[in-house]
Design an enzyme around this catalytic site. Structure first.
Site, PDB file in Angstrom:
ATOM      1  N   GLU A 125       0.790  -1.043   0.019  1.00 17.07           N
ATOM      2  CA  GLU A 125       0.047   0.194   0.012  1.00 17.07           C
ATOM      3  C   GLU A 125       0.892   1.152  -0.018  1.00 17.07           C
ATOM      4  O   GLU A 125       0.520   2.161  -0.929  1.00 17.07           O
ATOM      5  CB  GLU A 125      -0.867   0.191   1.167  1.00 17.07           C
ATOM      6  CG  GLU A 125      -2.136  -0.989   1.056  1.00 17.07           C
ATOM      7  CD  GLU A 125      -3.029  -0.771  -0.139  1.00 17.07           C
ATOM      8  OE1 GLU A 125      -3.044   0.514  -0.602  1.00 17.07           O
ATOM      9  OE2 GLU A 125      -3.556  -1.605  -0.780  1.00 17.07           O
ATOM     10  N   ASP A 149     -10.083   5.851  -2.737  1.00 12.30           N
ATOM     11  CA  ASP A 149      -9.151   6.837  -3.483  1.00 12.30           C
ATOM     12  C   ASP A 149      -9.802   6.962  -4.663  1.00 12.30           C
ATOM     13  O   ASP A 149     -11.186   7.004  -5.071  1.00 12.30           O
ATOM     14  CB  ASP A 149      -7.937   5.600  -3.631  1.00 12.30           C
ATOM     15  CG  ASP A 149      -8.115   4.589  -4.506  1.00 12.30           C
ATOM     16  OD1 ASP A 149      -9.515   4.465  -4.779  1.00 12.30           O
ATOM     17  OD2 ASP A 149      -7.160   3.831  -5.204  1.00 12.30           O
ATOM     18  N   TYR A 155      -7.015   6.749   3.809  1.00 13.09           N
ATOM     19  CA  TYR A 155      -7.054   5.628   2.742  1.00 13.09           C
ATOM     20  C   TYR A 155      -6.208   4.424   3.056  1.00 13.09           C
ATOM     21  O   TYR A 155      -6.590   3.385   3.072  1.00 13.09           O
ATOM     22  CB  TYR A 155      -6.749   6.309   1.115  1.00 13.09           C
ATOM     23  CG  TYR A 155      -6.559   5.142   0.228  1.00 13.09           C
ATOM     24  CD1 TYR A 155      -7.805   4.661  -0.256  1.00 13.09           C
ATOM     25  CD2 TYR A 155      -5.248   4.653  -0.147  1.00 13.09           C
ATOM     26  CE1 TYR A 155      -7.817   3.540  -0.741  1.00 13.09           C
ATOM     27  CE2 TYR A 155      -5.219   3.722  -0.976  1.00 13.09           C
ATOM     28  CZ  TYR A 155      -6.238   3.267  -1.453  1.00 13.09           C
ATOM     29  OH  TYR A 155      -6.411   2.062  -2.217  1.00 13.09           O
TER      30      TYR A 155
END
Ligand code: SF4
Length: 375
Positions: A45, A143, A125
């Site tokens: 991520e 997102d 996020y």
């Protein structure tokens, strides 16, 4: 807002993801339990922030070979993590990742959103993505791709980001009912592969109920938000070579490119009309100045038109403050940003035809007087 309930509307997404998902090295096969390696999710991520999946895959593999878990990363030096991140850009992410790893190695994993969002580099996020994918928490991760899918599905006019909180509340029951990891990754995958800016509605599992498709409005939902035009500057990026050494700027402690070495650079506009050669008293009769082909370097808020120069001198001068002469054989070990790596690659070859302009003495005077990068 009167949106149909999310568990029913989003139901086809789970099955679609199971049968259409790409195999990515950080993805678990099993979607219903806790991820067997939450650290892999965290690394992926952080790497995926601002970077495409295809670019990330080889970096992820190399990173996981060298730093397979939080404790191996927590002891790594700046130089080493920057080297393994070299080319991905936004190097702060690498340092954030190490700081998160140190926290995890010392205190264990936070498994809910409140704990995850305290980790360095995790905004709402990324924290929600890790919470849902690694720990099955029903935390919607929104997102740009997810906003686009949901705006179209629900027929939201205007900027969907203005509805972020209602959208999270709306989506949460679908994650609770159908599985947080499955639905979060399904939404990401749909936005990346099917509901792209030019959507492939014929292949979409949500098409029957999609408002934008029904209204024939996928071209205006969501609207294109005009970005502010980035500032543009022209720079000379100068590779000064003497006695088998290159002149480089030492890494800064803070800022966007902290921890990275840089070539000296001079804004082209500063050389116009200045006669720093006379001012500095420097004369460089024995030199060889050449150029390499230039390029435009694009950053988030600005663009640099880069003219790389190769300046070869007969002997070294005293390195100005913040600079160091680096032996040619040590160059490959330094961590550089993307722009500066490109000049390092070029520096393995001699530049093109000799140049008379810009004036060498003025160029060197600016470098010695601290004409350093804007970053
Ligand atoms: S039907 Fe088309 S616009 Fe609607 S969610 Fe699917 S791909 Fe996107």
């Amino acid at each position: 807002m009167h949106w149909p309930e999310s568990p029913a509307l989003m139901a086809p997404l789970g099955d679609w993801f199971e049968s259409h998902r790409r195999e990515l090295p950080w993805r678990a096969l099993e979607l219903d339990g806790i991820h067997p390696d939450p650290y892999a999710v965290l690394v992926s991520e952080l790497m995926l922030q601002q970077t495409q999946v295809a670019t990330v895959i080889p970096y992820f593999k190399r990173w996981m070979e060298r730093f397979p878990d939080a404790s191996s990363l927590s002891d790594a030096s700046d130089d080493e993590i920057h080297k393994f991140w070299e080319g991905l850009g936004y190097y702060r992410r690498a340092r954030h990742l190490r700081a998160s790893a140190q926290h995890i190695a010392n205190h264990g994993w936070p498994t809910d959103i409140k704990g995850l969002i305290q980790l360095p580099g995790l905004g709402p996020y990324t924290a929600a993505a890790v919470a849902s994918i690694a720990f099955q928490r029903p935390e919607p991760a929104l997102d740009g791709n997810a906003f686009r899918v949901l705006a179209r599905l629900l027929g939201i006019e205007g900027d969907p980001r203005l509805h972020a909180e209602p959208l999270r509340s709306w989506l949460r029951p679908a994650l609770e009912k159908q599985g947080a990891s499955r639905m979060t990754q399904g939404l990401m995958e749909l936005g990346a592969m099917i509901c792209t800016p030019d959507p492939k509605c014929g292949k979409c599992p949500l098409s029957v109920q999609c408002e934008a498709r029904i209204m024939n409005a996928t071209d205006r939902i969501p609207p294109i938000i005009q970005r502010i035009k980035p500032k543009e500057s022209e720079i000379w990026l100068v590779a000064v070579e003497a006695d088998g050494h290159w002149l480089l700027l030492e890494p800064a402690q803070k800022g966007l490119l902290a921890g990275l070495w840089k070539w000296p650079s001079v804004e082209a506009a500063r050389l116009v009309g200045e006669n720093l050669a006379a001012e500095s008293g420097d004369t460089y009769t024995s030199h060889d100045l050449r150029s390499w082909p230039g390029w435009t370097q694009v950053y988030t808020h600005r663009r640099e038109v880069v003219s790389p120069l190769h300046l070869r001198l007969e002997q070294r001068f005293e390195a100005p403050g913040g600079c160091r002469w680096i032996a040619a054989e040590d160059m490959a070990r330094l961590a550089l940003g993307k722009r500066d790596q490109r000049l390092r690659d070029l520096s393995k070859e001699t530049g093109m035809a000799p140049l008379n302009d810009p004036p060498v003495a003025s160029l060197l005077a600016l470098i010695k007087h601290g004409a350093n990068p804007v970053l």
